[in-house]
Scaffold this active site. Structure first.
Site, mmCIF file in Angstrom:
data_model
loop_
_atom_site.group_PDB
_atom_site.id
_atom_site.type_symbol
_atom_site.label_atom_id
_atom_site.label_comp_id
_atom_site.label_asym_id
_atom_site.label_seq_id
_atom_site.Cartn_x
_atom_site.Cartn_y
_atom_site.Cartn_z
ATOM 1 N N SER A 129 2.177 -5.506 3.037
ATOM 2 C CA SER A 129 3.637 -5.444 3.177
ATOM 3 C C SER A 129 4.335 -6.531 2.354
ATOM 4 O O SER A 129 5.498 -6.847 2.612
ATOM 5 C CB SER A 129 4.014 -5.526 4.658
ATOM 6 O OG SER A 129 3.229 -6.478 5.316
ATOM 7 N N THR B 77 -6.629 0.448 11.251
ATOM 8 C CA THR B 77 -6.809 0.667 9.798
ATOM 9 C C THR B 77 -6.893 -0.613 8.975
ATOM 10 O O THR B 77 -7.395 -0.595 7.862
ATOM 11 C CB THR B 77 -5.629 1.495 9.237
ATOM 12 O OG1 THR B 77 -4.418 0.804 9.568
ATOM 13 C CG2 THR B 77 -5.598 2.898 9.787
ATOM 14 N N GLU C 35 -0.052 -0.773 15.828
ATOM 15 C CA GLU C 35 -0.955 0.357 15.546
ATOM 16 C C GLU C 35 -1.949 0.564 16.699
ATOM 17 O O GLU C 35 -2.164 1.692 17.151
ATOM 18 C CB GLU C 35 -1.711 0.139 14.233
ATOM 19 C CG GLU C 35 -2.531 1.382 13.896
ATOM 20 C CD GLU C 35 -3.502 1.201 12.743
ATOM 21 O OE1 GLU C 35 -3.137 0.540 11.750
ATOM 22 O OE2 GLU C 35 -4.631 1.703 12.854
ATOM 23 N N CYS D 58 0.885 -1.175 0.000
ATOM 24 C CA CYS D 58 0.000 0.000 0.000
ATOM 25 C C CYS D 58 0.921 1.223 0.000
ATOM 26 O O CYS D 58 2.126 1.095 0.205
ATOM 27 C CB CYS D 58 -0.872 0.000 1.252
ATOM 28 S SG CYS D 58 0.107 0.088 2.757
ATOM 29 N N HIS E 271 5.586 -5.419 8.295
ATOM 30 C CA HIS E 271 5.517 -6.814 8.738
ATOM 31 C C HIS E 271 5.827 -7.779 7.600
ATOM 32 O O HIS E 271 4.969 -8.534 7.150
ATOM 33 C CB HIS E 271 4.127 -7.102 9.328
ATOM 34 C CG HIS E 271 3.973 -6.536 10.708
ATOM 35 N ND1 HIS E 271 2.789 -6.081 11.209
ATOM 36 C CD2 HIS E 271 4.888 -6.355 11.698
ATOM 37 C CE1 HIS E 271 2.973 -5.638 12.440
ATOM 38 N NE2 HIS E 271 4.231 -5.790 12.754
ATOM 39 N N SER F 171 1.776 -10.290 9.824
ATOM 40 C CA SER F 171 0.973 -9.318 9.079
ATOM 41 C C SER F 171 -0.519 -9.482 9.368
ATOM 42 O O SER F 171 -1.153 -10.437 8.924
ATOM 43 C CB SER F 171 1.239 -9.456 7.582
ATOM 44 O OG SER F 171 0.328 -8.646 6.883
ATOM 45 N N CYS G 249 -8.588 1.986 6.577
ATOM 46 C CA CYS G 249 -8.081 2.807 5.473
ATOM 47 C C CYS G 249 -8.572 2.289 4.114
ATOM 48 O O CYS G 249 -8.866 1.103 3.962
ATOM 49 C CB CYS G 249 -6.553 2.900 5.513
ATOM 50 S SG CYS G 249 -5.718 1.387 5.051
ATOM 51 N N HIS H 172 -0.991 -5.501 18.317
ATOM 52 C CA HIS H 172 -0.540 -4.869 17.078
ATOM 53 C C HIS H 172 -0.011 -3.466 17.387
ATOM 54 O O HIS H 172 -0.639 -2.707 18.125
ATOM 55 C CB HIS H 172 -1.704 -4.788 16.077
ATOM 56 C CG HIS H 172 -1.253 -4.454 14.686
ATOM 57 N ND1 HIS H 172 -0.975 -3.159 14.294
ATOM 58 C CD2 HIS H 172 -0.999 -5.239 13.618
ATOM 59 C CE1 HIS H 172 -0.587 -3.172 13.026
ATOM 60 N NE2 HIS H 172 -0.581 -4.419 12.590
HETATM 61 S S1 SF4 Z 1 -2.905 2.762 7.208
HETATM 62 FE FE1 SF4 Z 1 -1.562 0.979 7.089
HETATM 63 S S2 SF4 Z 1 -2.503 -0.346 5.520
HETATM 64 FE FE2 SF4 Z 1 -3.435 1.700 5.331
HETATM 65 S S3 SF4 Z 1 -2.213 2.739 3.753
HETATM 66 FE FE3 SF4 Z 1 -1.324 3.257 5.749
HETATM 67 S S4 SF4 Z 1 0.298 1.720 6.093
HETATM 68 FE FE4 SF4 Z 1 -1.035 0.961 4.468
#
Ligand code: SF4
Length: 315
Positions: A288, A172, A129, A12, A41, A244, A216, A127
């Site tokens: 990833s 996300t 995030e 991404c 990841h 991941s 996202c 995770h």
């Molecule tokens: S939030 Fe995470 S999955 Fe979404 S574009 Fe950003 S890095 Fe990629």
């Protein structure tokens, strides 16, 4: 054997950007570049960067004072910046590769909290995030619902604490369908009062119970592409790193559709017998997974199935 790759498979923009930042920083600095945590990841990507002299450290105390550092795409809690500052890793030496879409989630969490909401995360406990986003809510005491099946626990938490306002946000990379199911299940258990959508603009913070769609767009598109292909193929190979979260979610989506699904990190884990009596193999990959790995997986499937087809013809 027909082999198809799902739409929007692979890197991404957030992952691409993080790798680019790490490579650029390493390229222009004479001092070694330290990346705090797993930048993305994917072991192959990390190993390739290690080959370029980049050092990966899971503990801040192992990063030397005044070092050049890069922060991963998943986002960091504020404590990371404080610890780095104590080591004089600031300014030009601190290169933050946090994906802007993760920063957006942090901002949503902060605004909801400031507006008096108790904020709950739909995400994975371990995770990075979710750990990073939790910092802006209640730290490690933040309520995190990992699956739609946690709906009962969420309702119990809300009722037990008698919160005035409650909002739910998502990591996300979580499942779009899973998030929808969680909200529907909570609403079914709540009775009269329901969770309603709050727009990302945060213009309407008067609702008692609200949820914000913070999955996202690249994740949504990837999940959609994988589901479309899983309905057509008779075997799905999902390629992703060991840790991941988004790639595992893709495998889960394929299984839900009912197609035979195998999760691999690269082409070496493919087994010839999986493709026996199959006509259409689908390949999907997490955010990833580099194109190079996806291509090698496709090539290996082709090689294995062509060999088998030749053997069948000869016999
Ligand atoms: S939030 Fe995470 S999955 Fe979404 S574009 Fe950003 S890095 Fe990629």
């Amino acid at each position: 054997m027909k082999i198809s790759v799902a739409r929007n498979s692979g890197f991404c923009f957030g992952v691409r950007r993080a790798i680019q930042i790490a490579e650029e920083v390493a390229g222009k600095n004479d001092k070694p570049t330290y990346v705090y945590g797993q930048l993305v990841h994917n072991e192959a990507v990390v190993n390739k960067l290690k080959g370029k002299g980049i050092i990966f450290e899971d503990k801040i105390e192992n990063i030397p004072d005044n070092a050049v550092a890069v922060l991963r795409a998943h986002g960091e809690p504020g404590t990371t910046y404080v610890s780095l500052e104590k080591k004089s890793i600031t300014g030009k030496n601190l290169n933050d590769a946090t994906c802007p879409l993760v920063t957006l989630v942090h901002n949503v969490a902060k605004k909801l909290k400031a507006a008096g909401y108790e904020v709950i995360i739909f995400g994975k406990h371990d995770h990075p995030e979710s750990i990073g986003t939790s910092f802006y809510i209640r730290g490690k005491d933040t309520f995190i619902a990992e699956k739609p099946e946690y709906a009962g626990k969420v309702v119990e938490y809300i009722k037990k604490n008698n919160f005035g306002k409650v909002a739910i946000i998502s990591q996300t990379t979580m499942s779009v369908d899973g998030y929808k199911k969680l909200i529907e299940s909570i609403n079914a258990l709540l009775g009269k009062e329901k969770f309603e959508g709050i727009h990302l603009s945060m213009n309407d913070l008067g609702k008692k119970y609200g949820f914000v769609d913070t999955i996202c767009n690249p994740t949504k598109q990837r999940q959609l592409g994988t589901q479309e292909l899983a309905r057509l193929a008779d075997i799905m190979i999902v390629v992703g790193g060991k840790n991941s979260s988004n790639a595992k979610e893709l495998a889960h989506k394929c299984e839900e559709i009912g197609v035979e699904t195998h999760y691999v990190q690269d082409e070496t884990q493919l087994k010839g017998e999986w493709f026996e009596e199959k006509e259409h193999a689908g390949v999907a990959a997490g955010a990833s997974t580099p194109d190079e790995t996806i291509n090698k997986v496709v090539e290996k499937i082709r090689e294995m199935t062509e060999k088998r087809e030749k053997e069948i013809k000869i016999s």
